[in-house]
Design a protein around this motif. Structure first.
Motif, PDB file in Angstrom:
ATOM      1  N   ARG A 146       0.823  -1.212   0.000  1.00 46.73           N
ATOM      2  CA  ARG A 146       0.000   0.000   0.000  1.00 46.73           C
ATOM      3  C   ARG A 146       0.859   1.264   0.000  1.00 46.73           C
ATOM      4  N   GLY A 147       2.172   1.111  -0.050  1.00 43.27           N
ATOM      5  CA  GLY A 147       3.068   2.257  -0.094  1.00 43.27           C
ATOM      6  C   GLY A 147       3.343   2.886   1.259  1.00 43.27           C
ATOM      7  N   ILE A 148       3.071   2.160   2.329  1.00 45.34           N
ATOM      8  CA  ILE A 148       3.293   2.697   3.680  1.00 45.34           C
ATOM      9  C   ILE A 148       4.786   2.655   4.014  1.00 45.34           C
ATOM     10  N   THR A 149       5.290   3.770   4.524  1.00 47.88           N
ATOM     11  CA  THR A 149       6.692   3.842   4.948  1.00 47.88           C
ATOM     12  C   THR A 149       6.839   4.143   6.433  1.00 47.88           C
ATOM     13  N   GLU A 150       5.752   4.611   7.064  1.00 47.05           N
ATOM     14  CA  GLU A 150       5.801   5.001   8.473  1.00 47.05           C
ATOM     15  C   GLU A 150       4.569   4.466   9.188  1.00 47.05           C
ATOM     16  N   VAL A 151       4.765   3.939  10.405  1.00 47.79           N
ATOM     17  CA  VAL A 151       3.672   3.373  11.186  1.00 47.79           C
ATOM     18  C   VAL A 151       3.638   4.035  12.553  1.00 47.79           C
ATOM     19  N   HIS A 152       2.453   4.504  12.954  1.00 43.48           N
ATOM     20  CA  HIS A 152       2.228   5.048  14.283  1.00 43.48           C
ATOM     21  C   HIS A 152       1.476   3.991  15.086  1.00 43.48           C
ATOM     22  N   VAL A 153       1.978   3.662  16.279  1.00 47.99           N
ATOM     23  CA  VAL A 153       1.475   2.521  17.041  1.00 47.99           C
ATOM     24  C   VAL A 153       0.874   2.969  18.368  1.00 47.99           C
ATOM     25  N   VAL A 162       2.078  -3.949  22.168  1.00 46.40           N
ATOM     26  CA  VAL A 162       2.378  -2.695  21.464  1.00 46.40           C
ATOM     27  C   VAL A 162       3.888  -2.566  21.253  1.00 46.40           C
ATOM     28  N   LEU A 163       4.663  -2.872  22.287  1.00 44.42           N
ATOM     29  CA  LEU A 163       6.120  -2.813  22.162  1.00 44.42           C
ATOM     30  C   LEU A 163       6.617  -3.771  21.087  1.00 44.42           C
ATOM     31  N   TRP A 164       6.210  -5.016  21.135  1.00 44.05           N
ATOM     32  CA  TRP A 164       6.678  -5.996  20.155  1.00 44.05           C
ATOM     33  C   TRP A 164       6.257  -5.594  18.738  1.00 44.05           C
ATOM     34  N   SER A 165       5.047  -5.063  18.595  1.00 42.27           N
ATOM     35  CA  SER A 165       4.588  -4.632  17.267  1.00 42.27           C
ATOM     36  C   SER A 165       5.443  -3.488  16.741  1.00 42.27           C
ATOM     37  N   ALA A 166       5.769  -2.531  17.619  1.00 48.36           N
ATOM     38  CA  ALA A 166       6.613  -1.407  17.210  1.00 48.36           C
ATOM     39  C   ALA A 166       8.002  -1.892  16.811  1.00 48.36           C
ATOM     40  N   GLN A 167       8.577  -2.778  17.616  1.00 45.20           N
ATOM     41  CA  GLN A 167       9.905  -3.302  17.302  1.00 45.20           C
ATOM     42  C   GLN A 167       9.902  -4.061  15.974  1.00 45.20           C
ATOM     43  N   ALA A 170       9.722  -1.766  12.969  1.00 42.58           N
ATOM     44  CA  ALA A 170      11.028  -1.178  12.652  1.00 42.58           C
ATOM     45  C   ALA A 170      11.914  -2.183  11.928  1.00 42.58           C
ATOM     46  N   ILE A 171      11.929  -3.422  12.414  1.00 49.03           N
ATOM     47  CA  ILE A 171      12.717  -4.470  11.765  1.00 49.03           C
ATOM     48  C   ILE A 171      12.234  -4.712  10.339  1.00 49.03           C
ATOM     49  N   SER A 172      10.937  -4.499  10.108  1.00 50.98           N
ATOM     50  CA  SER A 172      10.345  -4.736   8.780  1.00 50.98           C
ATOM     51  C   SER A 172      10.570  -3.580   7.820  1.00 50.98           C
ATOM     52  N   GLY A 173      11.293  -2.556   8.272  1.00 51.11           N
ATOM     53  CA  GLY A 173      11.681  -1.486   7.367  1.00 51.11           C
ATOM     54  C   GLY A 173      10.846  -0.221   7.440  1.00 51.11           C
ATOM     55  N   PHE A 174       9.962  -0.125   8.434  1.00 56.15           N
ATOM     56  CA  PHE A 174       9.140   1.075   8.567  1.00 56.15           C
ATOM     57  C   PHE A 174       9.762   2.045   9.571  1.00 56.15           C
ATOM     58  N   ARG A 175       9.586   3.339   9.323  1.00 59.61           N
ATOM     59  CA  ARG A 175       9.834   4.308  10.381  1.00 59.61           C
ATOM     60  C   ARG A 175       8.679   4.166  11.367  1.00 59.61           C
ATOM     61  N   VAL A 176       8.981   4.172  12.668  1.00 60.07           N
ATOM     62  CA  VAL A 176       7.944   3.895  13.663  1.00 60.07           C
ATOM     63  C   VAL A 176       7.889   5.013  14.695  1.00 60.07           C
ATOM     64  N   ARG A 177       6.679   5.427  14.987  1.00 59.57           N
ATOM     65  CA  ARG A 177       6.437   6.373  16.069  1.00 59.57           C
ATOM     66  C   ARG A 177       5.476   5.735  17.069  1.00 59.57           C
ATOM     67  N   PHE A 178       5.827   5.835  18.324  1.00 55.39           N
ATOM     68  CA  PHE A 178       5.110   5.178  19.416  1.00 55.39           C
ATOM     69  C   PHE A 178       4.278   6.231  20.136  1.00 55.39           C
ATOM     70  N   LEU A 179       2.952   6.123  20.062  1.00 56.13           N
ATOM     71  CA  LEU A 179       2.056   7.116  20.649  1.00 56.13           C
ATOM     72  C   LEU A 179       1.871   6.801  22.131  1.00 56.13           C
ATOM     73  N   TRP A 180       2.836   7.192  22.938  1.00 54.60           N
ATOM     74  CA  TRP A 180       2.950   6.773  24.331  1.00 54.60           C
ATOM     75  C   TRP A 180       1.673   7.007  25.135  1.00 54.60           C
ATOM     76  N   GLU A 181       1.076   8.192  25.006  1.00 48.38           N
ATOM     77  CA  GLU A 181      -0.105   8.519  25.812  1.00 48.38           C
ATOM     78  C   GLU A 181      -1.337   7.723  25.386  1.00 48.38           C
TER      79      GLU A 181
END
Length: 206
Positions: A146-153, A162-167, A170-181
């Motif tokens: 789908r052309g996704i390059t960045e994932v917000h979790v 959530v942690l494992w999904s974010a990690q 990142a390993i799968s090649g996406f830029r990742v942002r973790f929405l802590w709140e």
């Protein structure tokens, strides 16, 4: 609206992970209004939700291991496995996606943990095998196509799924942002370790 190459991943926003549920996260219900508003805003062109979806005799349940109690750690398939209370059993009310969120805005709902022998914290890979070489769920390929390059979790639980999904994102090649709140942990005592893990994984915390 965010750029079309950014996706939102909402992990396991289910009643069993909230106060009163079978495996409650600390203040797990507090993030529901924020996530509901985020989906309603339609800021993300691509939204994925995961749903923990276990058979009643899942191998991660302490009830399936005589003499063991929830939160004990055993070896399963050569890996450390935390034993959990029975939770998110397929078809149960506790396994439903939270009804306060309009899930019609989601492009994909991914059910995980349905193999009775294998736990599945991450949206991207099963728990079996070493990190980076575990069986894939297919989500990474779906997002890449789908052309996704960045994932917000966001979602539950901060210190596990959530942690494992974010990690794994990142390993799968996406830029990742973790929405802590918009996450909550099984135990707030794990927050410092989670922040270290995110930093080591090159994952930005928002």
């Amino acid at each position: 609206m965010y750029a079309k190459d950014i996706a939102l991943l909402v992990v396991d926003l289910q009643p069993d992970f909230m106060p009163g549920g079978a495996l409650p996260c600390h203040q797990g219900d507090a993030i529901v209004p924020g996530i509901a508003a985020l989906l309603a805003s339609r800021k993300y062109a691509t939204v994925v939700a995961t749903q923990d979806w276990h058979p009643h005799d899942h191998a991660s349940f302490a009830s399936q291991h005589s003499g063991h109690k929830p939160l004990e750690v055993i070896t399963l398939h050569g890996q450390s496995q935390t034993l959990w209370p029975d939770h998110c059993v397929q078809g149960s009310a506790g396994a439903a996606l939270d009804p306060r969120v309009d899930w019609n805005t989601a492009n994909l709902i991914l059910r995980k943990g349905s193999d009775r022998q294998v736990d599945s914290y991450s949206a991207f890979r099963e728990n079996f095998g070493p990190r980076g070489d575990r069986p894939a769920t297919g989500l990474a390929g779906w997002l890449h196509e789908r052309g996704i390059t960045e994932v917000h979790v966001c979602g539950l639980a901060r210190d596990y799924c959530v942690l494992w999904s974010a990690q794994d994102a990142a390993i799968s090649g996406f830029r990742v942002r973790f929405l802590w709140e918009l996450t909550r942990p099984v135990s707030a005592n794990n927050d410092a370790a989670v922040r270290i893990a995110l930093s080591e994984g090159g994952i930005e915390v928002l």
